[in-house]
Motif scaffolding. Structure first.
Motif, PDB file in Angstrom:
ATOM      1  N   SER A 205       0.863  -1.181   0.000  1.00 51.60           N
ATOM      2  CA  SER A 205       0.000   0.000   0.000  1.00 51.60           C
ATOM      3  C   SER A 205       0.894   1.224   0.000  1.00 51.60           C
ATOM      4  O   SER A 205       2.067   1.150   0.372  1.00 51.60           O
ATOM      5  N   GLY A 206       0.349   2.339  -0.437  1.00 47.72           N
ATOM      6  CA  GLY A 206       1.146   3.556  -0.486  1.00 47.72           C
ATOM      7  C   GLY A 206       0.474   4.627  -1.323  1.00 47.72           C
ATOM      8  O   GLY A 206      -0.741   4.599  -1.540  1.00 47.72           O
ATOM      9  N   VAL A 207       1.290   5.554  -1.805  1.00 51.60           N
ATOM     10  CA  VAL A 207       0.807   6.706  -2.570  1.00 51.60           C
ATOM     11  C   VAL A 207       1.453   6.692  -3.949  1.00 51.60           C
ATOM     12  O   VAL A 207       2.642   6.396  -4.085  1.00 51.60           O
ATOM     13  N   LEU A 208       0.666   6.972  -4.973  1.00 52.12           N
ATOM     14  CA  LEU A 208       1.150   7.054  -6.346  1.00 52.12           C
ATOM     15  C   LEU A 208       0.921   8.455  -6.885  1.00 52.12           C
ATOM     16  O   LEU A 208      -0.166   9.018  -6.726  1.00 52.12           O
ATOM     17  N   GLU A 209       1.947   9.007  -7.526  1.00 54.85           N
ATOM     18  CA  GLU A 209       1.790  10.295  -8.194  1.00 54.85           C
ATOM     19  C   GLU A 209       1.127  10.086  -9.549  1.00 54.85           C
ATOM     20  O   GLU A 209       1.273   9.029 -10.168  1.00 54.85           O
ATOM     21  N   LEU A 210       0.412  11.103 -10.004  1.00 57.60           N
ATOM     22  CA  LEU A 210      -0.256  11.034 -11.296  1.00 57.60           C
ATOM     23  C   LEU A 210       0.617  11.658 -12.374  1.00 57.60           C
ATOM     24  O   LEU A 210       1.326  12.638 -12.130  1.00 57.60           O
ATOM     25  N   GLU A 211       0.579  11.067 -13.564  1.00 63.80           N
ATOM     26  CA  GLU A 211       1.320  11.625 -14.698  1.00 63.80           C
ATOM     27  C   GLU A 211       0.718  12.971 -15.091  1.00 63.80           C
ATOM     28  O   GLU A 211      -0.489  13.104 -15.260  1.00 63.80           O
ATOM     29  N   ASN A 221      -3.204  15.463  -7.009  1.00 62.22           N
ATOM     30  CA  ASN A 221      -2.047  15.046  -7.807  1.00 62.22           C
ATOM     31  C   ASN A 221      -1.508  13.691  -7.403  1.00 62.22           C
ATOM     32  O   ASN A 221      -0.496  13.232  -7.940  1.00 62.22           O
ATOM     33  N   GLU A 222      -2.168  13.019  -6.461  1.00 62.68           N
ATOM     34  CA  GLU A 222      -1.735  11.693  -6.044  1.00 62.68           C
ATOM     35  C   GLU A 222      -2.927  10.883  -5.550  1.00 62.68           C
ATOM     36  O   GLU A 222      -3.949  11.445  -5.147  1.00 62.68           O
ATOM     37  N   VAL A 223      -2.776   9.564  -5.611  1.00 65.39           N
ATOM     38  CA  VAL A 223      -3.835   8.653  -5.159  1.00 65.39           C
ATOM     39  C   VAL A 223      -3.216   7.577  -4.283  1.00 65.39           C
ATOM     40  O   VAL A 223      -2.002   7.327  -4.338  1.00 65.39           O
ATOM     41  N   ASN A 224      -4.042   6.940  -3.478  1.00 58.30           N
ATOM     42  CA  ASN A 224      -3.588   5.822  -2.647  1.00 58.30           C
ATOM     43  C   ASN A 224      -3.787   4.518  -3.415  1.00 58.30           C
ATOM     44  O   ASN A 224      -4.695   4.398  -4.238  1.00 58.30           O
ATOM     45  N   PHE A 225      -2.920   3.541  -3.146  1.00 60.93           N
ATOM     46  CA  PHE A 225      -3.095   2.235  -3.775  1.00 60.93           C
ATOM     47  C   PHE A 225      -2.922   1.125  -2.748  1.00 60.93           C
ATOM     48  O   PHE A 225      -2.261   1.298  -1.719  1.00 60.93           O
ATOM     49  N   ASN A 226      -3.541  -0.011  -3.042  1.00 65.59           N
ATOM     50  CA  ASN A 226      -3.435  -1.188  -2.183  1.00 65.59           C
ATOM     51  C   ASN A 226      -3.547  -2.431  -3.055  1.00 65.59           C
ATOM     52  O   ASN A 226      -4.369  -2.479  -3.975  1.00 65.59           O
TER      53      ASN A 226
END
Length: 338
Positions: A205-211, A221-226
């Motif tokens: 899990s963590g945070v992803l930046e958007l292109e 400008n970012e989303v969480n993922f799991n």
């Protein structure tokens, strides 16, 4: 005599070296003293105006080379002049004032006073004396807003005996985008920046930046993922093959009547999965579409995290004959169970 001559030569060389060293030190001290004085000079600064999500206008042409007169100590001034072309200054559009240009509906000019204020705050402690460049014009476009899905570009390589048991879950799975109409109208979604994880043996899990996309801004400008990852164990079951959607008037004989199914079962389902949870079936509806006269063996839906590795045999033969009353009763009983 020779020794005395050698000593004199050595003393001369020492004096010459000392003189050169002190001369160099004096020059350096003089230069440093000069650099501590205040000077003014003209420099060219790349200015990039960034669209802000709350801005009323969205800009297309946004990077400008701005000539400025600045004032500062010599060492700061020298550093800025040497590297000014590589030090781009970014200014959000909501910090600037834009003035419409007559007879040019998609062109605006930047009010110099607002540009000077924005530059001054970013150049500090260097003082901006004035902007030498004439009016700076930017091209704007009709602004549109859309809600678009977010797509993950995460790549995960697991360790041996570990598997991904769920799709990458993105939160939020869609965002609001705002930008120039010609760009936003062609967009189908937003992608995250690529992340690669190797030899993974646990859930992530963590945070992803958007292109980023030029001419478009996002509500975030970012989303969480799991993503769920678990250990896997191989299990093999043998199960009877049943037929579904078979008319009551027909009796079906399946050859062979059983098949072996090999599964990769994650730890969470290891104690749950039993032979009676697995249903292998063929579908009478495939009868008229089967070119080979064989029926494909299918498995009922299994809990998430269980992967079907193989079904053997994957195709079977079926012999149909007219059913008597006893067969019809059996068929009805089987269909009610299914």
């Amino acid at each position: 005599m020779k020794r005395l001559s050698s000593l004199k030569n050595f003393a001369k060389q020492l004096l010459n070296r000392s003189f050169l060293i002190f001369l160099l030190l004096s020059a350096v001290m003089w230069y440093l003293n000069k650099l501590s004085h205040t000077y003014s000079s003209n420099i060219v600064i790349p200015v990039n105006i960034v669209n802000d999500f709350n801005s009323k206008q969205m800009l297309i042409e946004k990077t400008n080379m701005v000539t400025c007169q600045i004032e500062s100590e010599g060492h700061r001034l020298l550093s800025r002049k040497l590297f000014s072309k590589h030090r781009k200054i970014t200014i959000p559009s909501n910090e600037l004032i834009f003035i419409d240009v007559a007879d040019a509906p998609f062109t605006m000019k930047i009010e110099n006073e607002s540009l000077a204020d924005a530059l001054n705050s970013r150049l500090s402690p260097i003082k901006l004396v004035s902007i030498k460049t004439g009016n700076i014009y930017v091209t704007s476009s009709e602004t549109v807003t859309r809600k678009l899905p977010v797509f993950s570009t995460v790549e995960i390589d697991t360790k041996q005996n570990f598997r991904i048991i769920s799709d990458v879950d993105i939160s939020p799975d869609s965002i609001i985008v705002k930008g120039v109409k010609p760009i936003v109208d062609t967009m189908t979604g937003i992608w995250t920046k690529k992340r690669v994880f190797n030899r993974v043996d646990r859930s992530l899990s963590g945070v992803l930046e958007l292109e980023k996309i030029e001419g478009v801004t996002y509500s975030t400008n970012e989303v969480n993922f799991n993503v769920d990852i678990d250990t896997y164990t191989e299990m093999v079951f043998e199960s009877v093959i049943r037929i579904k959607n078979c008319p009551d008037s027909l009796k079906a004989t399946i050859l062979p009547e059983t098949a072996k199914i090999k599964l990769n079962v994650n730890r969470g389902n290891f104690n749950f999965i039993k032979p009676d949870h697995i249903w292998l079936t063929i579908d009478y509806k495939d009868f008229h579409t089967n070119i080979s006269n064989k029926f494909k063996v299918n498995c009922n839906s299994l809990p998430q995290g269980i992967k079907i590795m193989s079904i053997q045999p994957s195709y079977v033969d079926v012999i149909f004959e007219k059913a008597n009353r006893e067969n019809i009763a059996n068929n009805n009983q089987q269909n009610s169970k299914q």
